[in-house]
Design an enzyme around this catalytic site. Structure first.
Site, PDB file in Angstrom:
ATOM      1  N   ASP A  52      47.246  -2.507  -0.375  1.00  0.00           N
ATOM      2  CA  ASP A  52      48.054  -3.729  -0.346  1.00  0.00           C
ATOM      3  C   ASP A  52      48.188  -4.230   1.093  1.00  0.00           C
ATOM      4  OD1 ASP A  52      49.781  -1.812   0.578  1.00  0.00           O
ATOM      5  OD2 ASP A  52      51.414  -2.280  -0.808  1.00  0.00           O
ATOM      6  N   SER A  53      47.545  -3.531   2.038  1.00  0.00           N
ATOM      7  CA  SER A  53      47.393  -4.071   3.398  1.00  0.00           C
ATOM      8  C   SER A  53      46.574  -5.357   3.352  1.00  0.00           C
ATOM      9  CB  SER A  53      46.733  -3.041   4.321  1.00  0.00           C
ATOM     10  OG  SER A  53      45.569  -2.494   3.717  1.00  0.00           O
ATOM     11  N   ASP A  91      45.936  -0.109  -4.860  1.00  0.00           N
ATOM     12  CA  ASP A  91      47.378   0.026  -4.650  1.00  0.00           C
ATOM     13  C   ASP A  91      48.154  -0.733  -5.709  1.00  0.00           C
ATOM     14  OD1 ASP A  91      48.231   1.639  -2.553  1.00  0.00           O
ATOM     15  OD2 ASP A  91      47.898   0.090  -1.035  1.00  0.00           O
ATOM     16  N   GLU A 123      53.391   4.058  -3.886  1.00  0.00           N
ATOM     17  CA  GLU A 123      54.320   4.519  -2.847  1.00  0.00           C
ATOM     18  C   GLU A 123      55.615   5.016  -3.481  1.00  0.00           C
ATOM     19  OE1 GLU A 123      55.083   1.639   0.243  1.00  0.00           O
ATOM     20  OE2 GLU A 123      52.941   1.218   0.518  1.00  0.00           O
ATOM     21  N   GLU A 190      51.646   8.998   5.465  1.00  0.00           N
ATOM     22  CA  GLU A 190      51.500   8.005   6.538  1.00  0.00           C
ATOM     23  C   GLU A 190      52.512   8.250   7.643  1.00  0.00           C
ATOM     24  OE1 GLU A 190      51.116   3.959   5.226  1.00  0.00           O
ATOM     25  OE2 GLU A 190      51.237   3.161   7.263  1.00  0.00           O
TER      26      GLU A 190
HETATM   27  O1  KIV Z   1      47.527  -0.490   2.002  1.00  0.00           O
HETATM   28  C1  KIV Z   1      46.917   0.322   2.730  1.00  0.00           C
HETATM   29  O2  KIV Z   1      45.964  -0.039   3.434  1.00  0.00           O
HETATM   30  C2  KIV Z   1      47.371   1.687   2.740  1.00  0.00           C
HETATM   31  C3  KIV Z   1      46.789   2.589   3.782  1.00  0.00           C
HETATM   32  C4  KIV Z   1      47.457   2.335   5.071  1.00  0.00           C
HETATM   33  C5  KIV Z   1      46.857   4.014   3.382  1.00  0.00           C
HETATM   34  O3  KIV Z   1      48.193   2.074   1.966  1.00  0.00           O
END
Ligand code: KIV
Length: 272
Positions: A52-53, A91, A123, A190
């Site tokens: 979700d980045s 995610d 998460e 993380e």
């Molecule tokens: O969303 C993401 O890119 C992540 C990584 C930082 C593990 O959760």
């Protein structure tokens, strides 16, 4: 095509557990689109995370909170379509897994059916254990995510290192054991102290993948834009840049602009 592995078999959650058991480190990188996912898969990456980045690096948001389920499905489908070997994990975005197991399962099923991905990352720990169990019971593999959880930034108030104090360290250890008991096939840790991350990796049999969690874990994950040096404004201590694509792209674009302006492009052999 060159790869850094001689094993061209499809990566599965089971194979990740076997890699941990024989001490082979797991490589994981984010991707959000077909073209980059194709390159990353062909390079031999074990796991591709549709993180979700995407909210930050693709959409330009400050946090990961605004990205929607539909947007994650769009990115997940683009990546899954490209990948032949890596395990593809998507995610679950903010708000889709937060204490209502039926709704969480509905969102999880949508991601699995509409993207073609093979697993989800979620998460959180104890607070959402019923949601995680419901999803795993439905046959969907889940990777946990503890430590710094960007979806909870408004609760934490900062992106600094987590679990430095005893109480938070104890909670993280309990959550990690709980996620394994619930049936998670792995956990991302993380930005936590390396010693604590190593302890988790040693106590658990499932693979522990770190980002800013030191070298004592079973694998590493980075955000693709950061490790390729596309982002220049993000320089945490844990980040190693493997390229300077920011300069390469800027130079290429400036050369193109100047060739257009000077009438150098297109030349006689570049037209019909
Ligand atoms: O969303 C993401 O890119 C992540 C990584 C930082 C593990 O959760």
């Amino acid at each position: 095509m060159s790869t850094y592995t001689e094993d061209s078999r499809k990566v599965t959650t089971r194979r990740l557990t076997e890699m941990k058991a024989r001490g082979e480190k797991i490589s994981m990188l984010t991707a959000y689109d077909y073209t980059m996912a194709t390159l990353i898969d062909q390079a031999g990456m074990d796991v591709i995370l549709v993180g979700d980045s995407a909210s930050n690096v693709m959409a330009g948001n400050i946090t990961t909170l605004p990205i929607t389920l539909d947007q994650m499905i769009y990115h997940g489908r683009s990546v899954a379509r490209a990948v032949k070997r890596a395990l593809v994990i998507v995610d679950m975005p903010f708000g889709t897994c937060s204490g209502n197991p039926i709704k969480s399962l509905e969102a999880a099923i949508r991601i699995m059916q509409e993207t073609g991905a093979e697993a989800l990352k979620i998460e959180g720990g104890k607070e959402i254990k019923d949601d995680i169990k419901k999803i795993i019971d439905a046959g969907i593999p889940v990777m946990g995510h503890l430590g710094l959880m960007p979806q909870s930034i408004n609760k934490f108030g900062t992106y600094t290192v987590r679990a430095k104090e005893d109480a938070e360290k104890e909670k993280l250890l309990e959550d990690a054991h709980l996620l394994q008991e619930l049936g998670c096939f792995g956990i991302v840790l993380e930005k936590i102290p390396a010693k604590l991350a190593q302890q988790v990796a040693e106590e658990l049999t499932i693979p522990i993948i770190g980002i800013g969690a030191g070298s004592g874990v079973d694998g590493q994950v980075l955000v693709m834009h950061d490790m390729l040096g596309i982002n220049k404004n993000f320089s945490p201590r844990f980040l190693r840049r493997y390229a300077d694509l920011n300069s390469i792209i800027t130079n290429a674009v400036q050369n193109y602009i100047s060739d257009v302006k000077s009438r150098d492009f297109p030349n006689a052999s570049e037209q019909y």
